[in-house]
Scaffold this motif. Structure first.
Motif, PDB file in Angstrom:
ATOM      1  N   ARG A   1      -2.001  -5.099  -2.879  1.00  0.00           N
ATOM      2  CA  ARG A   1      -1.380  -3.799  -2.617  1.00  0.00           C
ATOM      3  C   ARG A   1      -0.789  -3.750  -1.214  1.00  0.00           C
ATOM      4  NH1 ARG A   1      -5.281   0.912  -3.971  1.00  0.00           N
ATOM      5  NH2 ARG A   1      -3.376   2.098  -3.528  1.00  0.00           N
ATOM      6  N   LEU A   2      -1.471  -4.347  -0.243  1.00  0.00           N
ATOM      7  CA  LEU A   2      -0.940  -4.397   1.119  1.00  0.00           C
ATOM      8  C   LEU A   2       0.341  -5.223   1.176  1.00  0.00           C
ATOM      9  CD1 LEU A   2      -4.212  -4.787   3.169  1.00  0.00           C
ATOM     10  CD2 LEU A   2      -2.412  -3.105   3.653  1.00  0.00           C
ATOM     11  N   ARG A   3       0.340  -6.349   0.512  1.00  0.00           N
ATOM     12  CA  ARG A   3       1.530  -7.213   0.500  1.00  0.00           C
ATOM     13  C   ARG A   3       2.707  -6.530  -0.189  1.00  0.00           C
ATOM     14  NH1 ARG A   3      -1.437 -12.783  -1.076  1.00  0.00           N
ATOM     15  NH2 ARG A   3      -1.359 -13.767   0.967  1.00  0.00           N
ATOM     16  N   ASP A   4       2.421  -5.850  -1.287  1.00  0.00           N
ATOM     17  CA  ASP A   4       3.472  -5.212  -2.079  1.00  0.00           C
ATOM     18  C   ASP A   4       3.963  -3.903  -1.471  1.00  0.00           C
ATOM     19  OD1 ASP A   4       3.136  -7.270  -3.883  1.00  0.00           O
ATOM     20  OD2 ASP A   4       1.945  -6.081  -5.293  1.00  0.00           O
ATOM     21  N   GLY A   5       3.246  -3.399  -0.486  1.00  0.00           N
ATOM     22  CA  GLY A   5       3.603  -2.094   0.063  1.00  0.00           C
ATOM     23  C   GLY A   5       3.265  -0.971  -0.905  1.00  0.00           C
ATOM     24  N   ASP A   6       2.281  -1.218  -1.783  1.00  0.00           N
ATOM     25  CA  ASP A   6       1.863  -0.256  -2.800  1.00  0.00           C
ATOM     26  C   ASP A   6       0.892   0.752  -2.183  1.00  0.00           C
ATOM     27  OD1 ASP A   6       1.151   1.070  -5.126  1.00  0.00           O
ATOM     28  OD2 ASP A   6      -0.120  -0.543  -5.874  1.00  0.00           O
ATOM     29  N   GLY A   7       1.425   1.829  -1.632  1.00  0.00           N
ATOM     30  CA  GLY A   7       0.584   2.839  -0.996  1.00  0.00           C
ATOM     31  C   GLY A   7       0.719   2.806   0.508  1.00  0.00           C
ATOM     32  N   ASP A   8       0.007   3.690   1.148  1.00  0.00           N
ATOM     33  CA  ASP A   8       0.003   3.812   2.606  1.00  0.00           C
ATOM     34  C   ASP A   8      -0.751   2.613   3.186  1.00  0.00           C
ATOM     35  OD1 ASP A   8      -0.965   4.424   5.256  1.00  0.00           O
ATOM     36  OD2 ASP A   8      -0.487   6.531   4.874  1.00  0.00           O
ATOM     37  N   ARG A   9      -0.039   1.752   3.879  1.00  0.00           N
ATOM     38  CA  ARG A   9      -0.647   0.520   4.386  1.00  0.00           C
ATOM     39  C   ARG A   9      -1.775   0.798   5.377  1.00  0.00           C
ATOM     40  NH1 ARG A   9       3.931  -3.998   5.577  1.00  0.00           N
ATOM     41  NH2 ARG A   9       2.988  -5.428   4.094  1.00  0.00           N
ATOM     42  N   GLN A  10      -1.629   1.851   6.179  1.00  0.00           N
ATOM     43  CA  GLN A  10      -2.687   2.151   7.139  1.00  0.00           C
ATOM     44  C   GLN A  10      -3.964   2.583   6.417  1.00  0.00           C
ATOM     45  OE1 GLN A  10      -2.034   1.494  10.513  1.00  0.00           O
ATOM     46  NE2 GLN A  10      -4.264   1.465  10.445  1.00  0.00           N
ATOM     47  N   LEU A  11      -3.819   3.395   5.379  1.00  0.00           N
ATOM     48  CA  LEU A  11      -4.989   3.798   4.591  1.00  0.00           C
ATOM     49  C   LEU A  11      -5.603   2.607   3.865  1.00  0.00           C
ATOM     50  CD1 LEU A  11      -3.870   7.232   3.086  1.00  0.00           C
ATOM     51  CD2 LEU A  11      -5.539   6.810   4.903  1.00  0.00           C
ATOM     52  N   LEU A  12      -4.767   1.701   3.373  1.00  0.00           N
ATOM     53  CA  LEU A  12      -5.275   0.504   2.722  1.00  0.00           C
ATOM     54  C   LEU A  12      -6.039  -0.386   3.709  1.00  0.00           C
ATOM     55  CD1 LEU A  12      -2.239  -0.386   0.425  1.00  0.00           C
ATOM     56  CD2 LEU A  12      -4.513   0.340  -0.331  1.00  0.00           C
ATOM     57  N   LEU A  13      -5.533  -0.480   4.947  1.00  0.00           N
ATOM     58  CA  LEU A  13      -6.249  -1.245   5.972  1.00  0.00           C
ATOM     59  C   LEU A  13      -7.592  -0.602   6.278  1.00  0.00           C
ATOM     60  CD1 LEU A  13      -3.504  -2.196   8.578  1.00  0.00           C
ATOM     61  CD2 LEU A  13      -4.711  -3.713   6.998  1.00  0.00           C
ATOM     62  N   ASP A  14      -7.612   0.723   6.338  1.00  0.00           N
ATOM     63  CA  ASP A  14      -8.873   1.423   6.590  1.00  0.00           C
ATOM     64  C   ASP A  14      -9.865   1.149   5.462  1.00  0.00           C
ATOM     65  OD1 ASP A  14      -7.721   2.437   8.893  1.00  0.00           O
ATOM     66  OD2 ASP A  14      -7.354   4.427   8.052  1.00  0.00           O
TER      67      ASP A  14
END
Length: 146
Positions: free
Chosen positions: A22-35
């Protein structure tokens, strides 16, 4: 649903891989995904180190695993400090993912098979329950529902 430590740890690995995709694909808010990655990585690492690594036949493997957890956490914290839209984000993301994948591959090919051989199936279930208890409690603190 299987609840032995090996299965639960492996399932956690697959969850992280989904977050990486999801991070690679830009699927969603990347900052929230990192959190979310940070919360899941921390909970997983703490649960493994406190409840599972103590049962490993090799103290060296336990130390190696903990060192890899700390390196992945450091890389993730570095990544969290830069903008997901910044020029270095994708490169740093790949460095973090590579570190986690290296750890996962080693753990799944060496550490977890050694654990499965070293302890009884009943003990693996007990370790799974202890692992889950810590993991779920830490995720709850981070506001993540399981």
């Amino acid at each position: 649903m299987a609840s032995d430590a090996v299965t639960l740890i492996t399932n956690d690995h697959r969850m992280m891989e989904q977050l990486f995709d999801r991070l690679r694909d830009g699927d969603g808010d990347r900052q929230l995904l990192l959190d979310e990655c940070a919360a899941r990585l921390t909970a997983h690492s703490h649960a493994e180190e406190q409840k599972v690594y103590t049962e490993l036949p090799s103290a060296e493997e336990a130390h190696h695993g903990a060192d890899e957890h700390h390196e992945a956490e450091r890389l993730l914290h570095d990544l969290q400090r830069i903008s997901p839209e910044g020029p270095d984000f994708d490169e740093k993301l790949e460095e973090f993912i590579a570190a986690v994948r290296h750890h996962v591959e080693h753990e799944e090919s060496v550490v977890l098979p050694e654990l499965r051989e070293a302890v009884s199936p009943e003990r693996l279930e007990e370790l799974g329950a202890a692992f889950e208890e810590i993991r779920i409690a830490e995720l709850a603190v981070a506001g993540i529902r399981v």
